[in-house]
Design an enzyme around this catalytic site. Structure first.
Site, PDB file in Angstrom:
ATOM      1  N   GLU A 153       0.842  -1.203   0.000  1.00  0.00           N
ATOM      2  CA  GLU A 153       0.000   0.000   0.000  1.00  0.00           C
ATOM      3  C   GLU A 153       0.875   1.250   0.000  1.00  0.00           C
ATOM      4  OE1 GLU A 153      -3.345   2.456   2.592  1.00  0.00           O
ATOM      5  OE2 GLU A 153      -2.903   0.376   3.104  1.00  0.00           O
ATOM      6  N   HIS A 175      -2.350  10.389  -1.392  1.00  0.00           N
ATOM      7  CA  HIS A 175      -2.488   9.076  -2.031  1.00  0.00           C
ATOM      8  C   HIS A 175      -2.302   9.164  -3.542  1.00  0.00           C
ATOM      9  CE1 HIS A 175      -3.653   5.893   0.860  1.00  0.00           C
ATOM     10  NE2 HIS A 175      -3.853   6.933   1.646  1.00  0.00           N
ATOM     11  N   ASP A 205       1.926 -14.414  12.444  1.00  0.00           N
ATOM     12  CA  ASP A 205       0.823 -14.994  11.687  1.00  0.00           C
ATOM     13  C   ASP A 205      -0.066 -13.852  11.201  1.00  0.00           C
ATOM     14  OD1 ASP A 205      -1.449 -16.267  10.742  1.00  0.00           O
ATOM     15  OD2 ASP A 205      -1.413 -17.829  12.293  1.00  0.00           O
ATOM     16  N   LYS A 239      -8.266 -15.529  15.510  1.00  0.00           N
ATOM     17  CA  LYS A 239      -8.417 -15.166  14.096  1.00  0.00           C
ATOM     18  C   LYS A 239      -9.859 -14.891  13.677  1.00  0.00           C
ATOM     19  CE  LYS A 239      -4.335 -17.980  13.139  1.00  0.00           C
ATOM     20  NZ  LYS A 239      -3.774 -19.127  12.427  1.00  0.00           N
TER      21      LYS A 239
END
Length: 479
Positions: free
Chosen positions: A158, A463, A366, A290
Site C-alpha cells: 500500500e 495518495h 501470523d 483469528k
C-alpha cells in the site's frame, strides 16, 4: 560395495553404457544391470521403482522420471522434499507438475523459487511449496519509545502507508518520544466440552471453581512446557455445553502450540473427575483466534498494551498542518461515534490493522492474527493547546521465536528491532513484550498521521502522489 557407479542426471559418471546396482535383501546383495539412456527419455517403471527404494536412488533419476513416478502415484507431491532430500529440487518439480497439469492456464515463471532457504520452511511454515512472494519492505523511524530509538520494518504493497507512518514517527521524536507498557499477558485456548445434560455441565463448571481442582489441572497443563504458566480458567455454559478459556503466559513464543498441548493435558485430567462428559474439542471458539471477538476486546489476548504521548501545539501545526481542536473533534466523530454507528468491535481507530499487518508480515508473525491484534482504541484529548494521544491495544498476539520468525529475512527484521529469539539477559517473554510495545507505538504514529491528513484535507492528494500506480496508465485514459 565394489562396482557401484553413480548415475547423475541420467548419465553414467564414468560414461559407460551400463553400471551395477546392489539391492539389499536381508544380508544378501544381488546385481541388476540398468541401461543408461538419454535423460529426456523415461526408463521402465520397474527400474524407477527399484531406484526409488535405494537411499540415493532419486539422485540417479531425471526430473522427468520423478514426474513420471508422481503421475503414477508412487510419489505423493507433498512428500517430494522428504523423498528427494533436495528441497529446492522438490519445489522445482512441484512447479512443473502444476504447470503441466494446468497446461496453458497457469504459469509460475514470475514467481521466484531459487536462492531461498527452504530448510527453514519445511515442516514449520508451509507445505506444497512452489516458491515465495517478495513483498516490498519499508522502514519507518527513528521511532522514539521509552527513551530508545527503533527503526521499524513494514512489509506492504500500500503506497503512502510507510511515508505516512514515518511522518508520525517524526512528530513523536520532535515531541520527545512516547511511552508504551504491557499491562497484561496471556495467550488463550477455549475448548468446548459436550455433556449428556446441562446438569452435568453445571457440575463441571462448579468443579472448576474449586481452588484445589484448579491447581490439579494447572499442574498437568504446565507439565507440557517449561515456559507455560497457567494464570486462569474462565468458564461459560450454553445448555449442555461447557466452554473453558485457558489463559497462560507463553514466554517469547506467540504460544498457540504451547497452550494447545497444555490444554489437552488439562482436559484429559479433568475428564477423570467429572461425570457425564461425552467428548470435547480443543477449540470451541472461546479463545478466540483469528475471528472478531468481543471477549478478546474486553478480556484481552496475548499482550495487552497501552502507549501515550502529548504533542505540543506547534508540532501539530507545523508537522501535520492542522490544529489540536480539529484532531480531537475528528477523533470523536470518526473513531468514537462513527465506530459505534457501524457496530465495530475493537475498531475505535483509524487504521491500526494497516500497521499491524505490515509489521507482522515483516517479522514473521501470523498475518491472520491481525484480526484481533489490531483491536485498538485511539483517544485524542486537548491539554490546553497541546494534543494528548493514546492507543490501547488489548490483544496483540506476537512471538519472537518459532514459526515464521525463523525465516531468514523475518529473522533479520526482528534483529533490526533487537528482539530476535529470547533475551540472553532479561526474563523469558521480555523480547515478545518489547515487540508488542513497538507494534502499539507504531500504530500510534500511523494514527496521528492519517488523522492529521483527514483533518487537513490532504488524504486524497497524498495518495495520488504515493499510492497511484504509474504502470499501464496509458491504457486507462479514463482513470
Amino acid at each position: 560395495m565394489e562396482g557401484i557407479e553413480v548415475l547423475i542426471n541420467g548419465n553414467d559418471c564414468n560414461n559407460n553404457n551400463t553400471y551395477s546396482l546392489f539391492e539389499q535383501d536381508g544380508k544378501h546383495f544381488k546385481t541388476k544391470q540398468i541401461q543408461t539412456i538419454d535423460p529426456s527419455n523415461i526408463r521402465e517403471l520397474n527400474i524407477l521403482l527399484d531406484l526409488l527404494m535405494l537411499e540415493d536412488g532419486c539422485k540417479q533419476m531425471s526430473d522427468e522420471e520423478i514426474l513420471h513416478l508422481v503421475r503414477q502415484r508412487h510419489i505423493a507431491t507433498y512428500r517430494l522434499e522428504a523423498i528427494l532430500g533436495d528441497k529446492q529440487r522438490a519445489v522445482s518439480i512441484r512447479r512443473q507438475i502444476i504447470e503441466q497439469s494446468m497446461k496453458s492456464m497457469i504459469s509460475l515463471k514470475n514467481i521466484p523459487y531459487t536462492n531461498y532457504d527452504y530448510g527453514r520452511v519445511y515442516g514449520a511454515c508451509c507445505e506444497n511449496v512452489v516458491g515465495y512472494v517478495p513483498i516490498p519492505l519499508g522502514i519507518v523511524g527513528p521511532l522514539r519509545m521509552n527513551d530508545q530509538e527503533y527503526y521499524v520494518p513494514m512489509a506492504t504493497t500500500e503506497g503512502c502507508l510507510v511515508a505516512s507512518t514515518n511522518r508520525g514517527c517524526r512528530a513523536i521524536s520532535l515531541a520527545g518520544g512516547l511511552h508504551s507498557w504491557v499491562y497484561q499477558d496471556g495467550m488463550t485456548r477455549g475448548p468446548v466440552l459436550h455433556f449428556v445434560s446441562a446438569e452435568y455441565a453445571v457440575q463441571a463448571y462448579q468443579w472448576l471453581q474449586d481452588d484445589y481442582n484448579f491447581q490439579l489441572i494447572k499442574t498437568e497443563f504446565e507439565s507440557t512446557s517449561r515456559f507455560a504458566n497457567l494464570k486462569s480458567v474462565h468458564s461459560r455454559i450454553a445448555g449442555r455445553y461447557l466452554y473453558i478459556r485457558f489463559c497462560s503466559i507463553t514466554g517469547d513464543a506467540m504460544g498457540m502450540n504451547m497452550i494447545s498441548k497444555g490444554t489437552e493435558k488439562a482436559l484429559a485430567e479433568m475428564a477423570k473427575h467429572v461425570s457425564g462428559l461425552e467428548r470435547y474439542c480443543l477449540s470451541g471458539n472461546f479463545c478466540t483466534d483469528k475471528k472478531p471477538s468481543a471477549v478478546n476486546w474486553i478480556e484481552g489476548r496475548g499482550k495487552s498494551v497501552v502507549c501515550e504521548i502529548t504533542i505540543p501545539a506547534h508540532i501539530v501545526e507545523t508537522t501535520f498542518k492542522t490544529t489540536t481542536k480539529n484532531m480531537v473533534e475528528l477523533n470523536r466523530s470518526k473513531n468514537m461515534i462513527g465506530s459505534s454507528v457501524s457496530g465495530s468491535i475493537g475498531g475505535n481507530n483509524a487504521q491500526a490493522a494497516n500497521i499491524v499487518a505490515a509489521i507482522y508480515i515483516a517479522t514473521g508473525q501470523d498475518p491472520a492474527q491481525t484480526v484481533c491484534s489490531s483491536y485498538c482504541m485511539t483517544i485524542m484529548e486537548s491539554f490546553g493547546d497541546d494534543l494528548y494521544v493514546s492507543c490501547t491495544m488489548p490483544s496483540i498476539e506476537v512471538g519472537t521465536i518459532g514459526g515464521g520468525t525463523d525465516l531468514e529475512p523475518q529473522e533479520a527484521c526482528l534483529q533490526m528491532l533487537g528482539v530476535k529469539g529470547s533475551s540472553k539477559t532479561n526474563l523469558p517473554g521480555s523480547n515478545s513484550a518489547e515487540l508488542a510495545k513497538i507494534v502499539c507505538a507504531t500504530v500510534l504514529a500511523g494514527e496521528l498521521s492519517l488523522m492529521a491528513a483527514l483533518a487537513s484535507g490532504h488524504l486524497v492528494s497524498s495518495h495520488m502522489k504515493h499510492n497511484r500506480s504509474k504502470t499501464n496508465l496509458t491504457s486507462c485514459i479514463n482513470c
